[in-house]
Write an enzyme that holds these catalytic residues in place. Structure first.
Site, short mmCIF file in Angstrom:
data_model
loop_
_atom_site.label_atom_id
_atom_site.label_comp_id
_atom_site.label_asym_id
_atom_site.label_seq_id
_atom_site.Cartn_x
_atom_site.Cartn_y
_atom_site.Cartn_z
N SER A 142 0.82 -1.21 0.00
CA SER A 142 0.00 0.00 0.00
C SER A 142 0.85 1.26 0.00
O SER A 142 0.36 2.33 -0.35
CB SER A 142 -0.86 0.04 1.26
OG SER A 142 -1.63 -1.11 1.39
N ASN A 190 -4.44 5.63 -1.16
CA ASN A 190 -4.00 5.61 0.24
C ASN A 190 -3.38 6.94 0.64
O ASN A 190 -3.48 7.34 1.80
CB ASN A 190 -3.03 4.47 0.49
CG ASN A 190 -3.77 3.15 0.65
OD1 ASN A 190 -4.99 3.14 0.77
ND2 ASN A 190 -3.04 2.06 0.64
N HIS A 214 -2.12 -3.17 -6.66
CA HIS A 214 -2.71 -2.79 -5.38
C HIS A 214 -4.22 -2.92 -5.43
O HIS A 214 -4.91 -2.10 -6.02
CB HIS A 214 -2.29 -1.35 -5.03
CG HIS A 214 -2.76 -0.93 -3.69
ND1 HIS A 214 -3.49 0.21 -3.47
CD2 HIS A 214 -2.62 -1.52 -2.48
CE1 HIS A 214 -3.77 0.31 -2.19
NE2 HIS A 214 -3.25 -0.73 -1.56
N GLU A 249 -4.75 -0.40 -8.50
CA GLU A 249 -3.69 0.52 -8.91
C GLU A 249 -2.52 -0.33 -9.42
O GLU A 249 -2.00 -1.17 -8.70
CB GLU A 249 -3.25 1.39 -7.73
CG GLU A 249 -4.32 2.42 -7.34
CD GLU A 249 -4.01 3.19 -6.06
OE1 GLU A 249 -4.33 4.38 -6.00
OE2 GLU A 249 -3.45 2.60 -5.11
N1 NAD Z 1 -5.67 -4.44 4.89
C1 NAD Z 1 -6.01 -3.69 3.87
O1 NAD Z 1 -7.09 -3.08 3.87
C2 NAD Z 1 -5.10 -3.59 2.68
C3 NAD Z 1 -5.59 -3.00 1.50
C4 NAD Z 1 -4.77 -2.97 0.37
C5 NAD Z 1 -3.48 -3.47 0.44
N2 NAD Z 1 -3.02 -4.01 1.62
C6 NAD Z 1 -1.66 -4.55 1.63
O2 NAD Z 1 -1.73 -5.95 1.55
C7 NAD Z 1 -0.62 -6.53 2.23
C8 NAD Z 1 -1.14 -7.49 3.27
O3 NAD Z 1 -1.89 -6.78 4.23
P1 NAD Z 1 -3.04 -7.48 5.09
O4 NAD Z 1 -3.77 -6.37 5.75
O5 NAD Z 1 -3.77 -8.46 4.24
O6 NAD Z 1 -2.15 -8.26 6.18
P2 NAD Z 1 -2.57 -9.43 7.15
O7 NAD Z 1 -1.72 -9.31 8.34
O8 NAD Z 1 -4.05 -9.48 7.32
O9 NAD Z 1 -2.15 -10.76 6.35
C9 NAD Z 1 -0.82 -11.08 6.02
C10 NAD Z 1 -0.72 -12.58 5.79
O10 NAD Z 1 0.60 -12.85 5.31
C11 NAD Z 1 1.02 -14.08 5.89
N3 NAD Z 1 2.48 -14.14 5.83
C12 NAD Z 1 3.39 -13.48 6.58
N4 NAD Z 1 4.64 -13.80 6.19
C13 NAD Z 1 4.52 -14.68 5.16
C14 NAD Z 1 5.45 -15.37 4.34
N5 NAD Z 1 6.75 -15.19 4.48
N6 NAD Z 1 4.97 -16.21 3.40
C15 NAD Z 1 3.66 -16.39 3.23
N7 NAD Z 1 2.72 -15.74 3.98
C16 NAD Z 1 3.15 -14.90 4.93
C17 NAD Z 1 0.45 -14.04 7.29
O11 NAD Z 1 0.37 -15.35 7.84
C18 NAD Z 1 -0.91 -13.39 7.06
O12 NAD Z 1 -1.93 -14.35 6.84
C19 NAD Z 1 0.18 -5.37 2.81
O13 NAD Z 1 1.21 -5.04 1.94
C20 NAD Z 1 -0.85 -4.27 2.87
O14 NAD Z 1 -0.29 -2.98 2.83
C21 NAD Z 1 -3.81 -4.10 2.73
#
Ligand code: NAD
Length: 570
Positions: free
Chosen positions: A121, A192, A142, A154
């Site tokens: 993000s 964002n 994204h 994005e």
């Molecule tokens: N939460 C949101 O609303 C949102 C929106 C858009 C983008 N993002 C982006 O998406 C990405 C993930 O965010 P999230 O909120 O889903 O996080 P989250 O913490 O909910 O999920 C992350 C997942 O990654 C897994 N993980 C960690 N290390 C790992 C590895 N080495 N190999 C495989 N899996 C692994 C974890 O077990 C977990 O299930 C981030 O870069 C975030 O910025 C998040």
């Protein structure tokens, strides 16, 4: 010649990853879904099952299509399962070191021509790309939360991304039914960057007890017609993710203090209050992963059912409200007309006075219980009016102002009854809507708040109460976001159309910032932004020069035929 992505991989099946798997599989693309260990994999699979079962229950997905969707997904622990995929999207936590290590490992595990995409993000896609031996095949992809619902993706290209790779990814977005907006690599991209300053400011308001969590969220839902309030949205995003995004944007994006994570955010993350995923964040949920709210010790009137936002007003009404029989309304614009019509409909006697300036006869207001001034004047004019109302009205009458920009306390101090003066503000994005902000000054007495809250509830409005600050609640949260959008346009990062599309398709806003500024009036937006800047002296709140120049040039918006866009007058 464009290459089609026939199979894809998704790494990390948390808040975003599980949804991204669903998007691919729903659109006929076989997916290898990868987690770090079996427990996380089971949780990811459960997230996907819960989401598709919900879609079936709501009639949005056929049971047979759900089964076909699941048949397209292969679950695996470890990256070895990704050796044959054409594209991988990583959705692991928002930390640069983690993503760099993961991308380096994906570079080894995937075939040489696979595209590696990051769902980051806020981190630099370029810095993530150079951890691999194929930076020209690395892009940002994204998605927005919830990924199956939000239309926007994005697509982020770096200075070394191969244009053919960008074209392939854009084609993939179309196949997924998404709108891909292609951008350069800048912290927070479009959505964002514009969203998180606002979310962080909302945390700051809550932290400083400016307004309750329910009132902050209700104000933005009803006042701006947003799908969710900012604190509920933070719980959905995940507070740990939100913290990392803000921290990165602060460090990469010019150290604007508005992106420095609010202290409360860090404390909540440290305490394990991560939002929905942990069962508690700004609100409390039935269970980890649930969206169902439960009453907690901060719920107003705990135990009583009712719409959020109505409860605080109901609570205040216990505090000495006096019945309002006769309402005086001063001024002749649309706000006055609207309030007069609503008051008559609610059974009040209305005395309307068109205010021409000092010397206007206010004697008709002598019997009013509440007088609302709506003249939208400057400070001197409005202070003079308040002083005249103080002289004309019975001592018990409450005086209210609908000002958007003047400090209410300055008006209160022009009277001899400052404890009975307060703001009654109809936020501009939806003035005919459901919301009213009742603004108390450091002088306002609780019975006056209760009287006005009761009156507004009687008009069918939902009341939020807040302190007397520039912009009040909605304006203080909305206007800096609009100003940031103008700054982004000014910087040449994206077009007004792309920025509007990012906010409507990525965040579910009813209108994009430029469409909204043109409707509100550029001069109106500038006036609120100036008031915010004057009050805080926060450099990040300085009005965008482009906004000021367009106002100077007379491009005031839709009502004059031209703002950020032309609006031919029919
Ligand atoms: N939460 C949101 O609303 C949102 C929106 C858009 C983008 N993002 C982006 O998406 C990405 C993930 O965010 P999230 O909120 O889903 O996080 P989250 O913490 O909910 O999920 C992350 C997942 O990654 C897994 N993980 C960690 N290390 C790992 C590895 N080495 N190999 C495989 N899996 C692994 C974890 O077990 C977990 O299930 C981030 O870069 C975030 O910025 C998040």
């Amino acid at each position: 010649m464009a290459r089609e992505c026939n199979t894809v991989g998704v790494v990390g099946l948390g808040t975003m990853g599980a949804g991204i798997v669903e998007v691919f599989a729903r659109n006929g693309v076989p997916v290898v879904a990868v987690e770090i260990d079996q427990t996380a994999l089971d949780r990811g699979r459960a997230n996907l099952t819960a989401s598709t079962d919900r879609a079936v229950a709501r009639g949005k997905l056929d049971p047979a299509d759900r089964d076909a969707l699941h048949a397209r997904v292969t679950f695996a622990v470890g990256l070895a399962a990704l050796s044959e995929v054409d594209l991988v999207v990583e959705a692991v936590p928002e930390r640069l070191d983690l993503k760099q290590r993961l991308l380096a490992a994906l570079d080894q595990a995937c075939k040489p021509d696979a595209i590696l995409a990051t769902n980051t993000s806020s981190l630099s896609v370029t810095e993530i790309a150079v951890a691999t031996s194929r930076p020209e095949r690395v892009v940002g992809l994204h998605f927005f939360n919830p990924a199956p619902v939000m239309k926007l993706v994005e697509v982020v290209r770096t200075v070394v991304t191969d244009p053919a790779v960008v074209a392939d990814v854009e084609a993939l977005c179309r196949r997924l039914g998404k709108v891909g907006v292609t951008l350069g690599d800048r912290a927070g991209f479009i959505a964002n960057w514009l969203l998180f300053g606002y979310l962080n400011q909302a945390i700051g308001m809550y932290e400083s007890r400016y307004a309750s969590r329910e009132d902050i969220d209700t104000a933005m839902r009803l006042g701006c017609r947003l799908p969710m309030g900012p604190l509920a949205l933070l719980d959905l995003i995940g507070l740990d993710t939100a913290y990392e995004v803000l921290d990165t944007m602060y460090r990469r994006g010019g150290r604007d203090r508005r992106h420095a994570p609010a202290p409360l955010l860090r404390q909540m993350v440290t305490a394990g209050l991560l939002g929905r995923k942990s069962g508690r964040g700004f609100y409390t949920y039935e269970a980890p992963g649930s969206s169902r709210l439960v009453v907690d010790d901060r719920t107003p009137s705990a135990g009583q059912p009712g719409r959020a936002g109505q409860q605080p007003a109901a609570r205040e009404s216990a505090g000495g409200a006096v019945p309002v029989r006769t309402v005086g309304i001063v001024g002749g614009g649309p706000t006055a007309d609207h309030l007069a019509a609503a008051s008559v409909a609610a059974g009040h006697t209305v005395v309307a006075v068109a205010y021409d300036g000092p010397g206007t006869d206010l004697a008709g207001l002598a019997a009013a219980d509440l007088v609302v001034e709506t003249i939208a004047g400057d400070l001197a004019t409005t202070r003079a009016l308040l002083a005249a109302l103080d002289a004309a009205c019975q001592p018990a009458a409450v005086l209210a102002t609908t000002t958007s920009t003047l400090p209410v306390v300055d008006l209160a101090m022009a009277t001899g009854r400052s404890e009975q003066v307060l703001g009654l503000h109809l936020p501009a994005p939806a003035p005919q809507g459901d919301l009213v902000e009742v603004v108390r000054t450091v002088r306002t007495a609780p019975p006056a708040v209760a009287t006005v809250a009761g009156f507004c509830t009687g008009l069918g409005r939902t009341v939020v109460t807040c302190d007397d600050r520039a912009g009040q609640l909605v304006g203080a949260l909305l206007t800096p976001y609009l100003n940031d959008a103008v700054r982004m346009l000014e910087a040449g990062y994206a077009t007004a159309d792309d920025i509007d599309a990012a906010m409507t398709l990525g965040c579910g806003y009813p209108t994009g910032p430029f469409a909204l500024i043109d409707t509100l009036g550029l001069d109106t937006v500038l006036a609120v932004q100036e008031a915010l800047y004057d009050e805080t002296r926060e450099p990040g709140l300085a009005p965008a020069p482009l906004l000021r120049h367009l106002v100077t040039a007379g491009r005031l918006g839709r009502h004059v035929g031209h703002g950020f866009r032309p609006h031919p007058q029919s």
